[in-house]
Design a protein around this motif. Structure first.
Motif, PDB file in Angstrom:
ATOM      1  N   GLY A  87      14.619   2.683 -15.925  1.00  8.11           N
ATOM      2  CA  GLY A  87      13.526   3.760 -15.558  1.00  8.11           C
ATOM      3  C   GLY A  87      12.516   3.142 -14.616  1.00  8.11           C
ATOM      4  O   GLY A  87      12.047   2.075 -14.674  1.00  8.11           O
ATOM      5  N   GLY A  88      11.982   4.309 -13.754  1.00  6.25           N
ATOM      6  CA  GLY A  88      11.028   3.831 -12.761  1.00  6.25           C
ATOM      7  C   GLY A  88      11.638   3.676 -11.488  1.00  6.25           C
ATOM      8  O   GLY A  88      12.769   3.934 -11.398  1.00  6.25           O
ATOM      9  N   PHE A  89      10.863   2.982 -10.524  1.00  5.54           N
ATOM     10  CA  PHE A  89      11.268   2.607  -9.476  1.00  5.54           C
ATOM     11  C   PHE A  89      10.655   1.238  -8.839  1.00  5.54           C
ATOM     12  O   PHE A  89       9.793   0.823  -9.185  1.00  5.54           O
ATOM     13  CB  PHE A  89      10.747   3.676  -8.360  1.00  5.54           C
ATOM     14  CG  PHE A  89      11.555   3.953  -7.139  1.00  5.54           C
ATOM     15  CD1 PHE A  89      12.591   4.757  -7.128  1.00  5.54           C
ATOM     16  CD2 PHE A  89      11.162   3.393  -5.820  1.00  5.54           C
ATOM     17  CE1 PHE A  89      13.264   4.766  -5.781  1.00  5.54           C
ATOM     18  CE2 PHE A  89      11.551   3.525  -4.725  1.00  5.54           C
ATOM     19  CZ  PHE A  89      12.705   4.063  -4.731  1.00  5.54           C
ATOM     20  N   ARG A  90      11.644   0.710  -7.973  1.00  2.00           N
ATOM     21  CA  ARG A  90      11.170  -0.554  -7.449  1.00  2.00           C
ATOM     22  C   ARG A  90      11.488  -0.690  -6.128  1.00  2.00           C
ATOM     23  O   ARG A  90      12.388  -0.357  -5.486  1.00  2.00           O
ATOM     24  CB  ARG A  90      11.962  -1.687  -8.245  1.00  2.00           C
ATOM     25  CG  ARG A  90      11.737  -3.002  -7.800  1.00  2.00           C
ATOM     26  CD  ARG A  90      12.456  -4.460  -8.261  1.00  2.00           C
ATOM     27  NE  ARG A  90      12.727  -4.501  -9.718  1.00  2.00           N
ATOM     28  CZ  ARG A  90      13.587  -4.455 -10.813  1.00  2.00           C
ATOM     29  NH1 ARG A  90      14.602  -4.046 -10.284  1.00  2.00           N
ATOM     30  NH2 ARG A  90      13.146  -4.584 -11.929  1.00  2.00           N
ATOM     31  N   VAL A  91      10.345  -1.275  -5.467  1.00  2.00           N
ATOM     32  CA  VAL A  91      10.580  -1.652  -3.911  1.00  2.00           C
ATOM     33  C   VAL A  91      10.131  -3.213  -3.858  1.00  2.00           C
ATOM     34  O   VAL A  91       9.374  -3.718  -4.399  1.00  2.00           O
ATOM     35  CB  VAL A  91       9.265  -0.873  -3.251  1.00  2.00           C
ATOM     36  CG1 VAL A  91       9.137  -1.396  -1.984  1.00  2.00           C
ATOM     37  CG2 VAL A  91       9.577   0.343  -3.211  1.00  2.00           C
ATOM     38  N   THR A  92      11.343  -3.886  -2.900  1.00  2.00           N
ATOM     39  CA  THR A  92      11.010  -5.393  -2.890  1.00  2.00           C
ATOM     40  C   THR A  92      11.335  -5.486  -1.302  1.00  2.00           C
ATOM     41  O   THR A  92      12.107  -4.950  -0.796  1.00  2.00           O
ATOM     42  CB  THR A  92      12.113  -5.963  -3.637  1.00  2.00           C
ATOM     43  OG1 THR A  92      11.990  -5.565  -5.013  1.00  2.00           O
ATOM     44  CG2 THR A  92      12.251  -7.352  -3.542  1.00  2.00           C
ATOM     45  N   GLN A 104       0.824  -1.204   0.114  1.00  2.00           N
ATOM     46  CA  GLN A 104       0.164  -0.005   0.006  1.00  2.00           C
ATOM     47  C   GLN A 104       0.892   1.330   0.159  1.00  2.00           C
ATOM     48  O   GLN A 104       0.644   2.163  -0.750  1.00  2.00           O
ATOM     49  CB  GLN A 104      -0.825  -0.191   1.251  1.00  2.00           C
ATOM     50  CG  GLN A 104      -1.955   1.341   1.295  1.00  2.00           C
ATOM     51  CD  GLN A 104      -2.675   1.165   2.586  1.00  2.00           C
ATOM     52  OE1 GLN A 104      -2.259   0.802   3.613  1.00  2.00           O
ATOM     53  NE2 GLN A 104      -3.951   1.744   2.495  1.00  2.00           N
ATOM     54  N   GLU A 105       1.874   1.268   0.631  1.00  2.00           N
ATOM     55  CA  GLU A 105       2.681   2.561   0.892  1.00  2.00           C
ATOM     56  C   GLU A 105       3.534   2.859  -0.351  1.00  2.00           C
ATOM     57  O   GLU A 105       3.729   3.781  -0.817  1.00  2.00           O
ATOM     58  CB  GLU A 105       3.748   2.195   2.090  1.00  2.00           C
ATOM     59  CG  GLU A 105       4.542   3.632   2.142  1.00  2.00           C
ATOM     60  CD  GLU A 105       3.930   4.751   2.216  1.00  2.00           C
ATOM     61  OE1 GLU A 105       4.917   5.798   1.629  1.00  2.00           O
ATOM     62  OE2 GLU A 105       2.806   4.838   2.761  1.00  2.00           O
ATOM     63  N   ALA A 106       3.950   1.486  -1.050  1.00  2.00           N
ATOM     64  CA  ALA A 106       4.691   1.556  -2.331  1.00  2.00           C
ATOM     65  C   ALA A 106       3.794   2.086  -3.347  1.00  2.00           C
ATOM     66  O   ALA A 106       4.309   2.980  -4.268  1.00  2.00           O
ATOM     67  CB  ALA A 106       5.450   0.247  -2.668  1.00  2.00           C
ATOM     68  N   VAL A 107       2.642   1.633  -3.336  1.00  2.00           N
ATOM     69  CA  VAL A 107       1.805   2.020  -4.532  1.00  2.00           C
ATOM     70  C   VAL A 107       1.392   3.599  -4.085  1.00  2.00           C
ATOM     71  O   VAL A 107       1.048   4.484  -4.980  1.00  2.00           O
ATOM     72  CB  VAL A 107       0.292   1.246  -4.507  1.00  2.00           C
ATOM     73  CG1 VAL A 107      -0.820   2.058  -5.378  1.00  2.00           C
ATOM     74  CG2 VAL A 107       0.672  -0.160  -4.708  1.00  2.00           C
ATOM     75  N   THR A 108       1.364   4.080  -3.004  1.00  2.00           N
ATOM     76  CA  THR A 108       0.978   5.309  -2.594  1.00  2.00           C
ATOM     77  C   THR A 108       2.127   6.354  -3.158  1.00  2.00           C
ATOM     78  O   THR A 108       1.745   7.336  -3.518  1.00  2.00           O
ATOM     79  CB  THR A 108       0.729   5.445  -1.000  1.00  2.00           C
ATOM     80  OG1 THR A 108      -0.413   4.840  -0.706  1.00  2.00           O
ATOM     81  CG2 THR A 108       0.452   7.018  -0.803  1.00  2.00           C
ATOM     82  N   ALA A 166      14.961  -0.649  -2.199  1.00  2.00           N
ATOM     83  CA  ALA A 166      14.111   0.259  -2.694  1.00  2.00           C
ATOM     84  C   ALA A 166      15.050   1.087  -3.557  1.00  2.00           C
ATOM     85  O   ALA A 166      16.161   1.483  -3.060  1.00  2.00           O
ATOM     86  CB  ALA A 166      13.280   1.202  -1.809  1.00  2.00           C
ATOM     87  N   GLY A 167      14.805   1.325  -4.949  1.00  2.00           N
ATOM     88  CA  GLY A 167      15.692   2.182  -5.644  1.00  2.00           C
ATOM     89  C   GLY A 167      15.147   2.404  -6.948  1.00  2.00           C
ATOM     90  O   GLY A 167      14.357   1.435  -7.409  1.00  2.00           O
ATOM     91  N   PRO A 168      15.743   3.100  -7.864  1.00  2.00           N
ATOM     92  CA  PRO A 168      15.425   3.104  -9.584  1.00  2.00           C
ATOM     93  C   PRO A 168      15.717   1.881 -10.066  1.00  2.00           C
ATOM     94  O   PRO A 168      16.680   1.104  -9.977  1.00  2.00           O
ATOM     95  CB  PRO A 168      16.350   4.341  -9.596  1.00  2.00           C
ATOM     96  CG  PRO A 168      16.928   5.059  -8.617  1.00  2.00           C
ATOM     97  CD  PRO A 168      17.059   4.117  -7.451  1.00  2.00           C
TER      98      PRO A 168
END
Length: 425
Positions: free
Chosen positions: A408-413, A333-337, A402-404
């Motif tokens: 391109g874009g951003f990824r959280v795992t 939820q926080e990553a989508v936010t 978490a990082g670019p």
């Protein structure tokens, strides 16, 4: 036989009481040394001639009275009590005809040293030790100056016994101080942990809905003149998200204000209270304690705000412990936010990987900003979202990155370890 009665008795007797008992035992021991007991041809120590006279008995009585007075003052005025207890053995040793203060007459002083070292500040405890040891040195010095025999060896043994008693008391006092500091630190840490937990819950509960509200408000403002129907729909989504957020805040504040009350057991405000015929937040929005099963509803709410969310599940879903299920959802939820508020992306992908035998992995990634797509907050953000996600993963002893993305874009795992009993698909 239980040791509880003796332990209770030990707690009931004050240090002053133990000092009085020690003095009495010392008097009895002194008397036994000067009597012929069964199995001996005679007394081990010949009694001095003064002790058998009225003046000798008077000195012993004065010493006893001083000890009793000092014992009574030990808890309230330890310095004054120690002075009484130090004078008593000097007076009581005079009629015994000895060359040094005997160990038996110094037992009450040893008890006082232990009590003072265990309960008083370090400076006061050290001053008490110096007084007790200094008295022994002064006693020997006076006898030497007067030309009388001085029992140096016996005095050294008494001084060592007093030092041991003081060290034992100091050790107990330091252990008590350490235990008190540990309890205070544990209580402070518990408060800090609870504050962080509440902050994370508040952030996760509010940030997502406020992001949706901001996006819908911006969309409504842009199309209110050209597409009234679209603006009306956006305003409806704003109303729904706002009511869901308020309901969540009411539940959380109610749980905080009512000790021992579970927020899930508190009833939702009815239509009359809310002034609307909308259904409760649990039906329209997210449940109070969501898990990964609520990802589809999260994707729907986020899609209504203009950011498409694709949910992918790898492997067969398995039952998860409640804490891991909730934490995994909050991380997503926080990553989508963050995608909604800061990325400017038009879509993102949520991947839930159940294939690990002993862990659960969740990944949220977006493809980067899309030209013309609005951002709620074009700045870099406060960083609280990433901090909260990292804290949730750290509590569960997992791994967080978490990082670019390279393209391109951003990824959280986040990879969350599962208990042994929950690793079987």
């Amino acid at each position: 036989m239980s040791a509880t009665p003796s332990a209770a008795f030990h707690k009931r007797v004050t240090p002053g009481g133990w000092a009085a008992v020690a003095w009495g035992l010392g008097i009895v021991f002194t008397a036994l040394l000067r009597m012929r007991v069964p199995g001996q041809e005679g007394p081990e120590v010949l009694p001095g001639f003064v002790i058998l006279r009225w003046d000798g008995l008077l000195m012993l009585s004065v010493g006893t009275l001083l000890t009793l007075r000092g014992s009574a003052l030990l808890a309230r005025r330890p310095t004054s009590a120690l002075n009484h207890l130090l004078v008593a053995p000097v007076i009581a040793s005079t009629p015994l005809g000895v060359t040094a203060i005997p160990f038996a007459q110094y037992l009450a002083v040893d008890v006082a040293l232990y009590a003072i070292a265990a309960s008083r500040p370090g400076r006061e405890a050290r001053r008490a030790l110096l007084l007790a040891e200094g008295l022994l040195v002064a006693y020997l010095a006076v006898r030497a100056l007067c030309g009388w025999p001085a029992g140096t060896t016996g005095t050294l043994a008494v001084a060592l016994a007093a030092l041991v008693a003081w060290l034992l008391g100091r050790s107990e006092g330091q252990a008590r101080e350490y235990a008190e500091r540990s309890r205070a630190q544990a209580a402070e840490q518990a408060v800090t942990t609870e504050r962080l937990r509440i902050a994370r819950e508040m952030h996760d509960t509010v940030a997502h809905s406020i992001g949706i509200v901001a996006l819908q408000a911006g969309a409504a403002r842009r199309v209110i003149d050209t597409q009234p129907e679209g603006a009306r729909q956006a305003l409806g989504e704003i109303e729904t998200a706002s009511r869901e957020t308020l309901a969540g805040l009411r539940r959380m504040l109610g749980a905080l204000r009512t000790p021992g009350t579970d927020a899930q057991e508190r009833p939702e405000p009815g239509p009359a209270a809310s002034g609307s015929t909308e259904t409760s937040a649990e039906v329209r929005g997210l449940p109070e304690m969501p898990g990964l099963g609520a990802l589809d509803r999260l994707a729907e709410l986020t899609g209504n705000a203009g950011v498409r969310v694709a949910v992918r599940v790898a492997g067969a879903p398995r039952p998860l412990p409640p804490d891991i299920d909730l934490s995994a959802f909050r991380i997503v939820q926080e990553a989508v936010t963050n995608v909604v508020r800061h990325s400017g992306a038009g879509s993102c992908t949520v991947t839930v990987d159940h294939r690990g035998p002993d862990s659960l992995a969740v990944t949220v990634e977006d493809g980067g900003p899309v030209p013309g797509h609005a951002r709620v907050n074009p700045g870099p953000g406060s960083g609280y979202g990433l901090t909260g996600m990292r804290e949730r993963v750290a509590v569960l002893h997992g791994e967080f990155t978490a990082g670019p993305r390279p393209g391109g874009g951003f990824r959280v795992t986040a990879r969350l370890p599962l208990p042994t009993g929950d690793t079987t698909p």
